[in-house]
Each structure stands twice: as C-alpha cells, then as structure tokens.
Design a protein around this motif. Structure first.
Motif, short mmCIF file in Angstrom:
data_model
loop_
_atom_site.label_atom_id
_atom_site.label_comp_id
_atom_site.label_asym_id
_atom_site.label_seq_id
_atom_site.Cartn_x
_atom_site.Cartn_y
_atom_site.Cartn_z
N GLY A 1 -19.93 50.99 35.30
CA GLY A 1 -20.06 49.90 34.33
C GLY A 1 -21.17 48.94 34.72
O GLY A 1 -21.91 48.45 33.85
N ALA A 2 -21.31 48.67 36.02
CA ALA A 2 -22.37 47.78 36.49
C ALA A 2 -23.74 48.37 36.18
O ALA A 2 -24.68 47.65 35.80
CB ALA A 2 -22.22 47.53 37.99
N ALA A 3 -23.89 49.68 36.34
CA ALA A 3 -25.17 50.33 36.05
C ALA A 3 -25.51 50.24 34.56
O ALA A 3 -26.67 49.98 34.18
CB ALA A 3 -25.13 51.79 36.49
N VAL A 4 -24.51 50.44 33.71
CA VAL A 4 -24.73 50.31 32.26
C VAL A 4 -25.15 48.88 31.92
O VAL A 4 -26.09 48.65 31.14
CB VAL A 4 -23.46 50.71 31.49
N TYR A 5 -24.45 47.92 32.51
CA TYR A 5 -24.78 46.51 32.26
C TYR A 5 -26.21 46.20 32.71
O TYR A 5 -26.99 45.60 31.96
CB TYR A 5 -23.80 45.61 33.00
N ASP A 6 -26.56 46.59 33.92
CA ASP A 6 -27.88 46.26 34.45
C ASP A 6 -29.00 46.87 33.63
O ASP A 6 -30.05 46.25 33.43
CB ASP A 6 -27.99 46.71 35.91
N ALA A 7 -28.78 48.09 33.14
CA ALA A 7 -29.80 48.73 32.31
C ALA A 7 -30.04 47.94 31.03
O ALA A 7 -31.20 47.73 30.61
CB ALA A 7 -29.39 50.17 31.99
N ARG B 1 -30.30 38.43 34.09
CA ARG B 1 -30.45 38.85 35.49
C ARG B 1 -29.49 39.99 35.81
O ARG B 1 -28.40 40.11 35.23
CB ARG B 1 -30.19 37.67 36.43
N PRO B 2 -29.88 40.86 36.75
CA PRO B 2 -28.98 41.95 37.15
C PRO B 2 -27.79 41.41 37.92
O PRO B 2 -27.80 40.28 38.42
CB PRO B 2 -29.87 42.83 38.04
N LEU B 3 -26.76 42.22 38.01
CA LEU B 3 -25.56 41.84 38.74
C LEU B 3 -25.85 41.76 40.24
O LEU B 3 -26.61 42.57 40.78
CB LEU B 3 -24.45 42.85 38.49
N ALA C 1 -29.17 44.70 30.61
CA ALA C 1 -29.61 43.36 30.98
C ALA C 1 -31.12 43.31 31.17
O ALA C 1 -31.78 42.32 30.80
CB ALA C 1 -28.90 42.91 32.26
N ALA C 2 -31.69 44.35 31.75
CA ALA C 2 -33.14 44.38 31.96
C ALA C 2 -33.90 44.35 30.63
O ALA C 2 -35.00 43.80 30.55
CB ALA C 2 -33.51 45.63 32.75
N LYS C 3 -33.29 44.91 29.59
CA LYS C 3 -33.95 44.95 28.28
C LYS C 3 -33.82 43.63 27.53
O LYS C 3 -34.68 43.31 26.69
CB LYS C 3 -33.36 46.08 27.43
N ALA D 1 -22.64 47.31 28.09
CA ALA D 1 -23.91 46.88 27.51
C ALA D 1 -23.71 45.73 26.53
O ALA D 1 -24.58 44.86 26.39
CB ALA D 1 -24.59 48.06 26.81
N LEU D 2 -22.56 45.71 25.86
CA LEU D 2 -22.27 44.61 24.93
C LEU D 2 -22.16 43.29 25.67
O LEU D 2 -22.52 42.23 25.12
CB LEU D 2 -20.97 44.89 24.18
N ALA D 3 -21.66 43.33 26.90
CA ALA D 3 -21.56 42.10 27.67
C ALA D 3 -22.94 41.53 27.96
O ALA D 3 -23.14 40.31 27.94
CB ALA D 3 -20.80 42.36 28.98
N ALA D 4 -23.90 42.40 28.25
CA ALA D 4 -25.27 41.92 28.50
C ALA D 4 -25.86 41.27 27.26
O ALA D 4 -26.51 40.21 27.34
CB ALA D 4 -26.15 43.09 28.96
N ASP D 5 -25.65 41.88 26.09
CA ASP D 5 -26.13 41.27 24.85
C ASP D 5 -25.48 39.91 24.61
O ASP D 5 -26.14 38.96 24.17
CB ASP D 5 -25.84 42.19 23.66
N LEU D 6 -24.19 39.84 24.88
CA LEU D 6 -23.48 38.58 24.70
C LEU D 6 -24.00 37.51 25.66
O LEU D 6 -24.21 36.35 25.26
CB LEU D 6 -21.98 38.78 24.90
N HIS D 7 -24.23 37.89 26.90
CA HIS D 7 -24.76 36.92 27.87
C HIS D 7 -26.13 36.42 27.47
O HIS D 7 -26.45 35.23 27.65
CB HIS D 7 -24.80 37.55 29.26
N ALA D 8 -26.95 37.31 26.92
CA ALA D 8 -28.27 36.88 26.46
C ALA D 8 -28.15 35.84 25.36
O ALA D 8 -28.91 34.86 25.31
CB ALA D 8 -29.08 38.09 25.97
N ALA D 9 -27.16 36.04 24.47
CA ALA D 9 -26.96 35.09 23.37
C ALA D 9 -26.36 33.78 23.86
O ALA D 9 -26.74 32.69 23.40
CB ALA D 9 -26.08 35.72 22.30
N LEU D 10 -25.41 33.87 24.78
CA LEU D 10 -24.70 32.68 25.26
C LEU D 10 -25.55 31.79 26.16
O LEU D 10 -25.23 30.61 26.33
CB LEU D 10 -23.44 33.09 26.03
#
Length: 315
Positions: A249-255, A263-265, A257-259, A132-141
């Motif tokens: 891990g992909a499911a955690v990321y996608d959940a 984009r989903p993986l 990422a949606a918030k 989930a931290l990767a999704a937050d980072l991608h949103a910022a980057l």
C-alpha cells in the motif's frame, strides 16, 4: 466512572430512538420522510430519510469525553472540510444542500445531514489500490485554511479510553492493560502535540488529513468513488492515513504522491503510526459496553498487537 453494558434490547432501543430523532428532525426541516431506512448501524446510525434525497448520520457509540460540545465541534469541522473539498470539485459525499450546514440536536442526539448517493454493490473495494486515492485527497487537503486539532483520533481519545479501562477492570486483560498504559506513556509525548512530534520527526511535514483510513472510507457509486466519513479530520502526518496498509500500500501511495506533488511516506513515521493505530484499536475496548460486537471485531487486532514490537520501536 462506572459503565453500563448494553444488552441486545438496549441496542435495538437506541437505534429506534436515533431513527425517530432523525425522522423528527427531518420532518421539522420540511422533508417527506415516509419510509426512513437504516443504511448502517455501528458507531453511528445512518438513516436515509426516504423518499427524500437526504441521509442523516447520528453518532451513538462515542469515546468518553466526545459528547456535548466536543462532539458538536467535531461535526462542525467535518462539515466545513467536506464542503470546502466539494467546492473544489473533489468527489465527496457532500453535506446536504437542502439544510443549513450545521449539526442538528434532537432528543439527545447530535446529527449531521448529507446528500444521498446510490451505492454500486457490484464495485468491490481494493484497499491497496485505493491507497492512491489517499494521495489525491492529501493533495487536495494540503491547502485547507481552517484550524484543525493535532492527531485528535489519538490525542483526544486514547487517554480517555485508557482511563475508562483502568476504572473498569475486566474490559481488557491485566497484562494487555499494563502494556497499553506503558506504550501510551512512551508514545504520548510524540502523538499529543505538534511540538512533541517535531522533536522526534523534524523531517516529517504535517498537513490536514482524513484521519480514519481514507482507503477504506470511500463509497463506490456507478459514477465512481466518493470520499466519505471525515469525522476524524485533523492535522497530522500523512502516514496516519496509511496505517496498516503495509509495504504494498505504501508503494502504491508513493507512486501516486509523486505525480500529485505530495511528499513520500517516511518509513520511520509510518512504523510509529502503525503502532499508534494498534494502540488506538486496543484502547477502543473501552467502547465495548456501548457496542458489544466490537469485542469480536477487535479480537484479531488485539492478538496481532501482542506480537508486535513494543511501541513500534520508539523509546
């Protein structure tokens, strides 16, 4: 290019030289360095210039072709991206505010200076949850305005490592080297340029990414998690940052990422990134002479790679 296999005494001497260079550079910048302490010693020697609140990272085991000007450019990119994220309030290990924001070259080493943070050893990593931290980072980057190379951990390092392995038989078994060469022949057109990637995956957007498994490269402090180690920051598909985390891990990321509006993986891209990650690990046998313990670390990934489909099913 013939390579030199470093002995334990060679490695100790290299670490000592790196610590001495960091200490000398720190004192030249006006820091009190009464008790320098090595915090980490693998691909880089990481030194706390105690009692000053400054940490120096000195890369010592580099892929071929990444010394000199390319190394400096890589460090400049990292400092710029991390400073940009820090200015926007993201919890990162920041470049030290006590020195100019640029690499320092001393005694043959190029080093960068970072703030010191207290690690909370009681906080254990959970790499799946941390997707989930990767999704937050991608949103910022996503909005980072600077120029970044495309998938540089692959496009810049795999070919040079492969060439070194071919020039120095014995680092990798002949059958493994043959497969590595064949897989790179298939994957290189996809992984070496934005245009090549887009031809195969026109539906997958690209953006600035961490480049080296952000779920693993975080530091846990009493105040929370901080993102760290952006040496491989690049432009690429978000899937590269999720390689090897599997379906959970992909499911955690996608959940997450949606918030946060990421984009989903893409499962097809993720399969290729998993294959590319394995390829990069096997190519890293080229670094074993510089870091002998790497052979032990890579033994399990190598065995797993041998069981996987050729090139992730591409081609």
């Amino acid at each position: 290019m013939p390579i030199v296999h470093l002995t334990p005494s060679d490695l100790e001497a290299r670490t000592a030289r790196a610590v001495a260079a960091a200490t000398s550079a720190g004192r030249a910048l006006g820091f009190d360095v009464a008790d320098p302490r090595v915090l980490h010693d693998q691909f880089s020697v990481v030194v706390h210039l105690a009692p000053s609140p400054v940490v120096v990272r000195i890369p010592v085991a580099l892929p071929p072709g990444l010394d000199g000007a390319p190394q400096t450019a890589r460090q400049v990119r990292e400092l710029a991206v991390v400073a940009w994220l820090a200015d926007r309030g993201l919890p990162v290990v920041r470049p030290s505010p006590l020195v100019p924001r640029e690499p320092v070259r001393r005694d043959g080493f190029s080093m960068t200076f970072w703030e010191y943070v207290d690690v909370d050893a009681s906080r254990q990593p959970d790499y799946i949850a941390d997707a989930a931290l990767a999704a937050d980072l991608h949103a910022a980057l996503r909005d980072y305005p600077g120029e970044l190379p495309f998938l540089s951990p692959l496009s810049e390092t795999v070919p040079t490592c492969l060439a070194l392995l071919e020039e120095n038989p014995g680092l990798l078994a002949p059958a493994d080297l043959e497969r590595l060469r064949a897989e790179w022949t298939v994957l290189a057109p996809v992984l070496s340029s934005r245009e090549g990637f887009a031809r195969v995956f026109p539906q997958a957007s690209l953006q600035p990414i961490h480049g080296d498994a952000p779920s693993y490269n975080v530091i846990r402090t009493a105040a929370g998690v901080r993102y760290a180690d952006f040496e491989d920051v690049n432009l690429g598909p978000v899937e590269w940052d999720l390689a090897f985390l599997g379906a959970e891990g992909a499911a955690v990321y996608d959940a997450r990422a949606a918030k946060v509006g990421v984009r989903p993986l893409d499962p097809a891209v993720l399969r290729v990134m998993d294959a590319a990650g394995s390829l990069r690990m096997v190519a890293s046998y080229a670094l074993v002479p510089q870091l002998p313990r790497l052979a032990e670390w890579l033994a399990q990934p190598l065995a797993l790679w041998r069981t996987k489909p050729f090139a992730g099913g591409v081609g």
